[in-house]
Design an enzyme around this catalytic site. Structure first.
Site, PDB file in Angstrom:
ATOM      1  CG  HIS A 127      -1.908   1.175   1.892  1.00 42.56           C
ATOM      2  ND1 HIS A 127      -3.195   0.949   1.715  1.00 42.56           N
ATOM      3  CD2 HIS A 127      -1.698   2.594   0.124  1.00 42.56           C
ATOM      4  CE1 HIS A 127      -3.738   1.915   1.866  1.00 42.56           C
ATOM      5  NE2 HIS A 127      -3.121   2.881   1.110  1.00 42.56           N
ATOM      6  CD  GLU A 171      -7.475   7.399   4.261  1.00 41.09           C
ATOM      7  OE1 GLU A 171      -7.645   6.495   2.772  1.00 41.09           O
ATOM      8  OE2 GLU A 171      -6.217   7.453   4.396  1.00 41.09           O
ATOM      9  CG  HIS A 213      -7.845   3.831  -0.717  1.00 41.48           C
ATOM     10  ND1 HIS A 213      -7.607   2.213  -1.631  1.00 41.48           N
ATOM     11  CD2 HIS A 213      -6.951   4.052  -0.108  1.00 41.48           C
ATOM     12  CE1 HIS A 213      -5.574   3.276  -1.599  1.00 41.48           C
ATOM     13  NE2 HIS A 213      -5.663   4.107  -0.319  1.00 41.48           N
ATOM     14  CG  HIS A 215      -1.114   6.338  -2.627  1.00 46.37           C
ATOM     15  ND1 HIS A 215      -2.706   5.442  -3.190  1.00 46.37           N
ATOM     16  CD2 HIS A 215      -1.702   5.957  -1.601  1.00 46.37           C
ATOM     17  CE1 HIS A 215      -3.513   5.057  -3.033  1.00 46.37           C
ATOM     18  NE2 HIS A 215      -2.835   5.262  -1.458  1.00 46.37           N
ATOM     19  CG  ASP A 217      -1.497   5.488   2.302  1.00 40.38           C
ATOM     20  OD1 ASP A 217      -1.942   5.345   1.467  1.00 40.38           O
ATOM     21  OD2 ASP A 217      -2.224   6.157   3.247  1.00 40.38           O
ATOM     22  CG  ASP A 218       0.009   8.669   0.461  1.00 39.89           C
ATOM     23  OD1 ASP A 218       0.057   8.959  -1.434  1.00 39.89           O
ATOM     24  OD2 ASP A 218      -0.894   8.741   0.796  1.00 39.89           O
TER      25      ASP A 218
HETATM   26  N1  HPA Z   1      -6.321   7.622   0.813  1.00 36.06           N
HETATM   27  C1  HPA Z   1      -7.072   7.126  -0.220  1.00 36.06           C
HETATM   28  N2  HPA Z   1      -6.398   7.908  -1.338  1.00 36.06           N
HETATM   29  C2  HPA Z   1      -5.276   8.373  -1.521  1.00 36.06           C
HETATM   30  C3  HPA Z   1      -4.661   8.434  -0.509  1.00 36.06           C
HETATM   31  C4  HPA Z   1      -5.137   7.428   1.097  1.00 36.06           C
HETATM   32  O1  HPA Z   1      -4.758   7.753   1.858  1.00 36.06           O
HETATM   33  N3  HPA Z   1      -3.389   8.765  -0.850  1.00 36.06           N
HETATM   34  C5  HPA Z   1      -3.422   8.365  -2.461  1.00 36.06           C
HETATM   35  N4  HPA Z   1      -4.496   8.620  -2.526  1.00 36.06           N
HETATM   36 ZN    ZN Z   2      -3.710   4.828   0.381  1.00 35.21          ZN
END
Ligand code: HPA
Ligand code: ZN
Length: 355
Positions: free
Chosen positions: A32, A215, A212, A34, A293-294
């Site tokens: 996971h 969240e 996703h 991006h 994630d990021d």
């Molecule tokens: N959630 C949803 N979309 C996303 C995320 C995230 O954490 N990061 C990049 N796109």
């Molecule tokens: Zn994500």
């Protein structure tokens, strides 16, 4: 799914002082991330200069100061602005190569990278530049770092299903360059049910499917992802604990949840890391794993996520083993390759026990 080799009692004997080294050495799958979220501020400025793109922030420090998010949307606004510096095949390759070098240092043996083609094609960037650039970095990661890498094309859920269908068709000339599709961007108000046709099409094409869900969104979005999109993994899924029946189903069916603890704190899903529910889900027997994630926006790559989460939730070597093992179990690799890494993981734990 094979049974765990180690019991809680076995691995409890590993001293906590040995945990940081174990976390680093364990073979782990990053499922996971991006890839656009791995763009560090320095690289954003470098690429802006190289490509003649103007940014609204005067320098790296002021951009970094803007990384104070109150929810998912406040992050996405900055994340899409950062991605605007990516124009050419080489930019995508450079971004992903920088990520792979960090991943290799963290003990990542396999990475499945999410990418958001619509963010780029909307600015006139050709689909081929995005996919070929990322693919070249994946090949280089395997050849030079020994990191296995795959791509997962994500649809932006704030856009229409029609746009997602068009994007999938547009990417088909590169069908062999990506192994699956995902669903990301603004969750609330954009339930999985909006994307049933495009996911059905992806499944018919033999692509893996993930989304996703949960969240920020409610448990009903997780049900929809499972029942309507027929996903193989849920990305995040931390809201599942609100619904006992859902949680029981996730445990029974061992549906992987790719959890991103530092992201969850930065986006205010949990007030602080000590309040995260990952330990609870893990101890209930859910197939949870840790991911980043990021990482350029949320304050850490994979190993930072592992280390900080283990500290905050007082996890021991047994938890760490389960988390690494779940990441390998949840990955889309051949059973043969998976077994090689599971054996390596076991050897790592044995070494920690005898040290
Ligand atoms: N959630 C949803 N979309 C996303 C995320 C995230 O954490 N990061 C990049 N796109
Ligand atoms: Zn994500």
């Amino acid at each position: 799914m094979t049974d765990s080799t180690f019991t809680f009692t076995d691995l409890q004997r590993v001293p906590q002082s040995a945990l940081p080294a174990l976390l680093k050495r364990m073979p782990k799958a990053e499922l996971h991330i991006h890839i656009e979220g791995s763009l560090e501020p320095e690289m954003i400025f470098q690429l802006a200069q190289r490509n003649g793109v103007s940014l609204t922030y005067p320098d790296v420090e002021s951009l970094r100061r803007a990384y104070a998010f109150k929810d998912l949307q406040s992050f996405l606004d900055i994340y899409y602005a950062g991605a605007s510096v990516l124009l050419h095949e080489r930019d995508f390759e450079d971004m992903a190569w920088a990520y792979f070098q960090r991943a290799a240092a963290d003990g990542v043996v396999h990475a499945e990278l999410f990418f958001d083609p619509q963010t780029h094609t909307a600015r006139g960037v050709p689909m081929g530049a995005v996919i070929e650039g990322l693919h070249r970095a994946c090949q280089r990661a395997h050849a030079e770092l020994g990191v296995h890498a795959e791509l997962i094309l994500c649809f932006l859920r704030h856009l229409s299903e029609e746009a997602a269908l068009q994007t999938l068709e547009e990417a088909l000339p590169w069908r062999d360059r990506f192994m699956g599709v995902g669903l990301d961007s603004s969750e609330l108000g954009h339930p999985p049910s909006k994307f049933q046709r495009v996911f059905a099409r992806a499944r018919r094409l033999g692509l893996h499917v993930v989304a996703h869900a949960g969240e920020e969104g409610p448990p009903s979005y997780i049900y929809e992802a499972l029942d309507l999109l027929q996903v193989e993994r849920i990305d995040h899924g931390v809201q599942a604990l609100q619904d006992t029946a859902l949680m029981q189903r996730l445990v029974r069916d061992q549906i992987p949840l790719t959890v991103c603890p530092l992201s969850n704190v930065k986006l205010c899903v949990f007030g602080q890391l000590t309040a995260h529910n990952l330990r609870q889900m893990l101890e209930l027997g859910a197939c949870v794993s840790i991911h980043s994630d990021d990482p350029a926006y949320f304050g850490g790559y994979l190993l930072d996520n592992f280390q900080q989460t283990c500290d905050a939730l007082q996890l021991n070597a047994w938890h760490a083993y389960q988390l690494a093992r779940n990441s390998l179990q949840a990955s889309f690799v051949s059973n043969e390759q998976r077994q090689i890494w599971l054996d390596q993981l076991e050897a790592c734990c044995l070494r920690a026990l005898s040290s």
